[in-house]
Write a protein that holds these residues in place. Structure first.
Motif, short mmCIF file in Angstrom:
data_model
loop_
_atom_site.label_atom_id
_atom_site.label_comp_id
_atom_site.label_asym_id
_atom_site.label_seq_id
_atom_site.Cartn_x
_atom_site.Cartn_y
_atom_site.Cartn_z
N ARG A 1 0.71 -1.28 0.10
CA ARG A 1 -0.25 -0.08 -0.03
C ARG A 1 0.97 1.30 0.08
O ARG A 1 0.59 2.32 -0.63
CB ARG A 1 -0.91 -0.07 1.43
CG ARG A 1 -1.94 -0.72 1.19
CD ARG A 1 -3.06 -0.52 2.24
NE ARG A 1 -4.33 -1.55 2.00
CZ ARG A 1 -4.69 -2.52 3.01
NH1 ARG A 1 -3.84 -2.70 3.79
NH2 ARG A 1 -5.74 -3.30 2.85
N MET A 2 2.02 1.21 0.69
CA MET A 2 2.95 2.58 0.74
C MET A 2 3.57 2.56 -0.60
O MET A 2 3.65 3.88 -0.89
CB MET A 2 3.93 2.23 1.90
CG MET A 2 3.50 2.34 3.16
SD MET A 2 2.59 3.86 3.58
CE MET A 2 3.96 5.00 3.53
N CYS B 1 3.36 5.80 -5.63
CA CYS B 1 3.04 6.19 -7.25
C CYS B 1 1.99 7.17 -7.45
O CYS B 1 2.16 8.11 -8.12
CB CYS B 1 2.56 4.65 -7.67
SG CYS B 1 3.81 3.53 -7.91
N GLU B 2 0.71 7.29 -6.44
CA GLU B 2 -0.08 8.23 -6.61
C GLU B 2 0.55 9.70 -6.15
O GLU B 2 -0.13 10.58 -6.86
CB GLU B 2 -1.08 7.83 -5.47
CG GLU B 2 -2.04 6.84 -5.73
CD GLU B 2 -2.92 6.40 -4.63
OE1 GLU B 2 -3.81 7.50 -4.20
OE2 GLU B 2 -3.15 5.37 -4.00
N THR B 3 1.46 9.48 -5.40
CA THR B 3 2.11 10.88 -5.05
C THR B 3 2.93 11.46 -6.14
O THR B 3 2.85 12.70 -6.49
CB THR B 3 2.96 10.96 -3.72
OG1 THR B 3 2.12 10.32 -2.77
CG2 THR B 3 3.44 12.14 -3.41
N ASP C 1 -3.63 -1.07 -10.05
CA ASP C 1 -3.69 -0.21 -11.10
C ASP C 1 -3.28 1.21 -10.82
O ASP C 1 -2.90 2.08 -11.66
CB ASP C 1 -5.53 -0.01 -11.56
CG ASP C 1 -6.02 -0.88 -12.45
OD1 ASP C 1 -5.35 -1.84 -12.58
OD2 ASP C 1 -6.99 -0.91 -12.92
N ALA C 2 -2.91 1.39 -9.50
CA ALA C 2 -2.39 2.45 -8.93
C ALA C 2 -0.80 2.64 -9.45
O ALA C 2 -0.35 3.71 -9.98
CB ALA C 2 -2.34 2.47 -7.49
N LEU D 1 1.08 7.03 -16.65
CA LEU D 1 0.05 7.86 -17.59
C LEU D 1 0.06 9.52 -17.29
O LEU D 1 -0.11 10.24 -18.24
CB LEU D 1 -1.45 7.43 -17.02
CG LEU D 1 -1.77 6.01 -17.56
CD1 LEU D 1 -3.34 5.39 -17.07
CD2 LEU D 1 -1.63 5.71 -19.08
N ALA D 2 0.40 9.80 -16.03
CA ALA D 2 0.69 11.30 -15.87
C ALA D 2 1.68 11.61 -16.49
O ALA D 2 1.84 12.89 -17.07
CB ALA D 2 0.58 11.51 -14.43
#
Length: 201
Positions: free
Chosen positions: A16-17, A22-24, A64-65, A71-72
């Motif tokens: 999760r971290m 990746c999200e950050t 998917d994260a 993609l960004a």
């Protein structure tokens, strides 16, 4: 996956971290992209605090994260007119999930006519290079891409309807193959249509 296992093998919180990281990264890239486009950075809230993102990434730890930073990055490269780097980012994303490969068509058609073919071939080679290890290391019936291409229809939506209709026509045993052939033919027709539109522009 290797990094997560190296830090703490089979630990869900570690995974999760990494997804949060990746999200950050994607968040920072998208903020920069919004700035370049002259848009308010507050638009990022539509994505960053989206309940679906929180549920799928933080709660269910969906892989998917991993797509998000690539993609960004592709979007940022398109904004800054770096098409080749955008294709490379999309190719890496396609090694995580196959569907980003569709974006290569949209990106390639924005090139000059003589560059359209080279851009498409470059994207195809990049995707083949990043997907090749999965195909070469394990080709058993239960391996990722083999199982995905042969049996996957979870959350298929319209595909499930096509498969059920195919089962009526060709029988249950050949339904998957017939459904995939139908979808592939429809997708090929769409590619040809987009290509003709590009040629007429």
């Amino acid at each position: 996956f290797a990094l997560s296992a190296a830090i703490n093998r089979f630990d869900l919180d570690t995974w999760r971290m990494l997804l949060l990281a990746c999200e950050t990264i994607a968040l920072l890239i998208l903020l920069r992209t919004l700035t370049l486009l002259g848009q308010s950075p507050l638009w990022i809230a539509c994505w960053w605090i989206n309940p679906l993102l929180v549920r799928e990434a933080a709660n269910t730890a969906h892989m998917d994260a991993l797509l998000l930073p690539w993609l960004a990055a592709a979007l940022y490269c398109i904004t800054t007119r770096r098409s080749r780097l955008a294709l490379a980012a999309i190719a890496v994303a396609a090694s995580i999930k196959l569907w980003p490969a569709i974006l290569c068509l949209w990106l390639s058609r924005r090139q000059l006519p003589w560059r359209w073919l080279t851009a498409g071939l470059t994207a195809a080679l990049l995707i083949a290079a990043v997907v090749a290890p999965m195909l070469l290391i394990d080709r058993s019936p239960d391996s990722g891409l083999v199982a995905y291409s042969g049996r996957w229809d979870t959350n298929g939506g319209i595909f499930s309807v096509i498969r059920d209709l195919a089962a009526v026509v060709v029988g249950e045993g050949n339904a998957q193959l017939a459904a995939r052939g139908t979808v592939l033919a429809a997708f090929g027709f769409w590619i040809l249509r987009v290509t003709r539109q590009f040629s007429s522009e």
